[in-house]
Design a protein around this motif. Structure first.
Motif, mmCIF file in Angstrom:
data_model
loop_
_atom_site.group_PDB
_atom_site.id
_atom_site.type_symbol
_atom_site.label_atom_id
_atom_site.label_comp_id
_atom_site.label_asym_id
_atom_site.label_seq_id
_atom_site.Cartn_x
_atom_site.Cartn_y
_atom_site.Cartn_z
ATOM 1 N N MET A 1 0.846 -1.190 0.000
ATOM 2 C CA MET A 1 0.000 0.000 0.000
ATOM 3 C C MET A 1 0.882 1.241 0.000
ATOM 4 S SD MET A 1 -3.079 1.006 2.625
ATOM 5 C CE MET A 1 -1.972 1.261 4.013
ATOM 6 N N ALA A 2 0.519 2.233 -0.811
ATOM 7 C CA ALA A 2 1.321 3.452 -0.928
ATOM 8 C C ALA A 2 1.305 4.231 0.377
ATOM 9 C CB ALA A 2 0.774 4.319 -2.061
ATOM 10 N N ASP A 3 2.435 4.893 0.650
ATOM 11 C CA ASP A 3 2.518 5.708 1.858
ATOM 12 C C ASP A 3 1.600 6.921 1.733
ATOM 13 O OD1 ASP A 3 4.364 3.992 2.906
ATOM 14 O OD2 ASP A 3 6.097 5.130 2.150
ATOM 15 N N LYS A 4 1.129 7.390 2.888
ATOM 16 C CA LYS A 4 0.275 8.574 2.892
ATOM 17 C C LYS A 4 1.091 9.807 2.544
ATOM 18 C CE LYS A 4 -3.102 6.994 6.303
ATOM 19 N NZ LYS A 4 -3.727 7.286 7.608
ATOM 20 N N ARG A 5 0.438 10.747 1.866
ATOM 21 C CA ARG A 5 1.087 12.008 1.560
ATOM 22 C C ARG A 5 1.262 12.838 2.831
ATOM 23 N NH1 ARG A 5 -0.957 15.923 -2.599
ATOM 24 N NH2 ARG A 5 -3.091 15.366 -1.966
ATOM 25 N N VAL A 10 -0.860 17.907 1.566
ATOM 26 C CA VAL A 10 -2.278 17.720 1.233
ATOM 27 C C VAL A 10 -3.029 19.045 1.314
ATOM 28 C CG1 VAL A 10 -4.433 16.634 1.980
ATOM 29 C CG2 VAL A 10 -2.323 15.302 1.951
ATOM 30 N N LEU A 11 -2.760 19.819 2.370
ATOM 31 C CA LEU A 11 -3.444 21.102 2.546
ATOM 32 C C LEU A 11 -2.799 22.227 1.741
ATOM 33 C CD1 LEU A 11 -4.197 21.067 6.383
ATOM 34 C CD2 LEU A 11 -5.834 20.817 4.528
ATOM 35 N N GLY A 12 -1.566 22.012 1.303
ATOM 36 C CA GLY A 12 -0.888 23.049 0.541
ATOM 37 C C GLY A 12 -0.433 24.208 1.387
ATOM 38 N N VAL A 13 0.057 23.932 2.614
ATOM 39 C CA VAL A 13 0.519 24.993 3.516
ATOM 40 C C VAL A 13 1.941 24.697 3.964
ATOM 41 C CG1 VAL A 13 -1.804 25.512 4.340
ATOM 42 C CG2 VAL A 13 -0.428 23.813 5.567
ATOM 43 N N VAL A 33 -13.252 19.623 -3.680
ATOM 44 C CA VAL A 33 -13.189 18.156 -3.748
ATOM 45 C C VAL A 33 -14.333 17.458 -3.030
ATOM 46 C CG1 VAL A 33 -10.680 18.265 -3.914
ATOM 47 C CG2 VAL A 33 -11.728 17.892 -1.672
ATOM 48 N N HIS A 34 -15.163 18.187 -2.273
ATOM 49 C CA HIS A 34 -16.246 17.516 -1.555
ATOM 50 C C HIS A 34 -17.194 16.835 -2.548
ATOM 51 C CE1 HIS A 34 -19.738 16.809 1.007
ATOM 52 N NE2 HIS A 34 -18.885 16.890 2.018
ATOM 53 N N PRO A 35 -17.622 15.596 -2.254
ATOM 54 C CA PRO A 35 -18.490 14.855 -3.179
ATOM 55 C C PRO A 35 -19.784 15.580 -3.535
ATOM 56 C CG PRO A 35 -17.629 13.383 -1.498
ATOM 57 C CD PRO A 35 -17.226 14.767 -1.094
ATOM 58 N N ASP A 36 -20.249 16.492 -2.695
ATOM 59 C CA ASP A 36 -21.486 17.220 -2.984
ATOM 60 C C ASP A 36 -21.335 18.233 -4.114
ATOM 61 O OD1 ASP A 36 -22.830 15.816 -1.121
ATOM 62 O OD2 ASP A 36 -23.075 17.455 0.321
ATOM 63 N N VAL A 37 -20.073 18.626 -4.403
ATOM 64 C CA VAL A 37 -19.878 19.659 -5.418
ATOM 65 C C VAL A 37 -18.937 19.233 -6.536
ATOM 66 C CG1 VAL A 37 -20.349 21.557 -3.830
ATOM 67 C CG2 VAL A 37 -18.020 20.704 -4.052
ATOM 68 N N SER A 38 -18.246 18.135 -6.353
ATOM 69 C CA SER A 38 -17.259 17.717 -7.340
ATOM 70 C C SER A 38 -17.778 16.547 -8.171
ATOM 71 C CB SER A 38 -15.951 17.321 -6.642
ATOM 72 O OG SER A 38 -15.023 16.788 -7.566
ATOM 73 N N LYS A 46 -10.488 11.794 -2.014
ATOM 74 C CA LYS A 46 -9.715 13.030 -1.861
ATOM 75 C C LYS A 46 -10.188 13.833 -0.655
ATOM 76 C CE LYS A 46 -8.405 13.646 -6.723
ATOM 77 N NZ LYS A 46 -8.521 14.497 -7.928
ATOM 78 N N PHE A 47 -11.513 13.853 -0.430
ATOM 79 C CA PHE A 47 -12.015 14.600 0.726
ATOM 80 C C PHE A 47 -11.616 13.908 2.028
ATOM 81 C CE2 PHE A 47 -15.222 15.585 3.947
ATOM 82 C CZ PHE A 47 -15.055 16.966 4.000
ATOM 83 N N LYS A 48 -11.637 12.587 2.047
ATOM 84 C CA LYS A 48 -11.213 11.871 3.252
ATOM 85 C C LYS A 48 -9.752 12.186 3.572
ATOM 86 C CE LYS A 48 -14.405 7.932 3.140
ATOM 87 N NZ LYS A 48 -14.529 6.463 2.992
ATOM 88 N N GLU A 49 -8.918 12.217 2.546
ATOM 89 C CA GLU A 49 -7.510 12.548 2.749
ATOM 90 C C GLU A 49 -7.366 13.964 3.284
ATOM 91 O OE1 GLU A 49 -3.507 11.993 0.103
ATOM 92 O OE2 GLU A 49 -5.072 13.275 -0.763
#
Length: 383
Positions: A1-5, A10-13, A33-38, A46-49
């Motif tokens: 399994m790939a390592d987590k980013r 992830v947040l870009g900060v 990225v929220h499933p309600d809008v993407s 992506k939202f879970k990450e």
């Protein structure tokens, strides 16, 4: 399994970003990225990450552990705990679903706005000692909280709230359709202002004009002395924040009191078991038990002739009564009379004489030889 980013990636900060910057970055990316809008098929993952990264970096202790050890729980931990599982409350995904359903950008996802904030519920466990003394507990939960940038107004700096040009402030638009029965008129919430009747010329960037944003909160809750399982505490104004400064909902905390190893609670009474010998039961005795309060000792006076299963009570040594002005329930001891499995020769002879004096029948054990007594003594030492 790939390592987590890396969570900062992830947040870009930057790694030295403050909490305000972290929250801004999270909200900005979550809107995309929220499933309600993407429409991205991987939007949920992506939202879970993103949610995972924010849940760690928005918590000072978890962030410190992550910076030092690479996991949120430190060197002995495995990292992330899903916010959806905390105290059984709404998770960040549910919070964002409410956020997008309350007038946020998203085109076809816009729905009529609920102005007043909803009540929220969390569960909280306390020990019996904490319930007896009363305590302060810190809880963590997710909610739509007042926006820090616009202070709940939804207005950017210098912005104004104006009458909606489409519905002219009514909040509804009327349509007329022709049918075989003539003209049919219907009304619906205005899609331009979501039924508000007003629009903002420059909405707040942080909250998209709602006056509230998804937030991970910590709150100290006062637990009153004597609280019982199932009791609910209502914390006013700490539920879901209202839309553009409308009244917030309440936070309802349901308390569960954990089982105790010695005491069983029955209302405001505390019951326990005490063991005494058959001689103590016959002659009477005093038994001391550690109470539920700090350094408290309960003295039970066991009367002569007490039988197995009898109870002895001491007033004002149980749980505090809520609203009882300092009064407490009872401490109740259920007596267990123990019978020795082995008797010394002297003890047996004394009991035999007691039985003969009272006309009681018993089985006479065969007279033991010196060898038998030596073997018994060795068995006692080995036991």
């Amino acid at each position: 399994m790939a390592d987590k980013r890396d969570y900062y990636e992830v947040l870009g900060v930057d790694r030295d970003a403050d909490q305000r910057t972290i929250k801004r970055a999270f909200l900005k990316k979550a809107r995309k990225v929220h499933p309600d809008v993407s429409d991205d098929p991987n939007a949920e993952e992506k939202f879970k990450e993103l949610n995972e990264a924010y849940s760690v970096l928005s918590d000072e202790q978890k962030r410190a552990n992550y910076d030092r050890f690479g996991t949120a729980d430190g060197p002995m931990g495995s990292g992330y705990v899903d916010l959806n599982d905390i105290f059984g409350g709404m998770g960040m995904d549910d919070i964002f679903s409410s956020f997008f359903g309350g007038g946020a950008a998203g085109g076809g996802h816009r729905r009529q706005v609920r102005r007043q904030g909803r009540d929220m519920a969390v569960s909280l466990s306390v020990t019996l000692e904490e319930a007896a003394l009363g305590c302060t507990k810190t809880i963590s939960y997710d909610r739509l909280a007042p926006c820090e940038d616009c202070h709940g107004t939804g207005l950017a700096e210098g912005a104004q709230e104006q009458e909606c040009p489409r519905c002219h402030g009514t909040g509804f638009v009327t349509t007329v359709q022709r049918s075989i029965f003539g003209q049919v008129q219907s009304s619906a919430p205005c899609p331009e202002c979501d039924g508000e009747g007003t629009v903002i010329d420059h909405p707040c960037d942080m909250c998209d004009g709602q006056g509230r944003t998804p937030s991970h909160e910590k709150l100290d809750v006062q637990i009153p002395a004597g609280i019982s399982s199932g009791r609910q505490l209502r914390v006013r104004g700490y539920g879901e924040a209202g839309y553009r400064g409308a009244e917030a909902g309440d936070l309802i905390v349901t308390v569960a009191v954990e089982e105790h190893p010695r005491f069983h609670r029955m209302g405001d009474d505390l019951t326990c078991e005490v063991s005494i010998s058959m001689v103590q039961a016959a002659l009477g005795c005093t038994v001391e038990v550690e109470g539920i309060m700090p350094d408290e000792v309960i003295t039970f006076e066991i009367p002569a002739g007490t039988q197995f299963g009898d109870t002895v009570t001491v007033d004002e040594k149980g749980m505090p009564r809520i609203g009882g002005g300092g009064s407490r329930g009872r401490a109740v001891a259920q007596v267990r009379v123990t019978v020795p499995r082995k008797l010394s020769q002297e003890s047996r002879e004394l009991l035999e004489r007691y039985a003969e004096a009272n006309g009681e029948s018993f089985t006479v054990a065969p007279r033991k030889t010196v060898g038998d007594r030596i073997r018994d003594a060795i068995d006692d030492i080995l036991d």
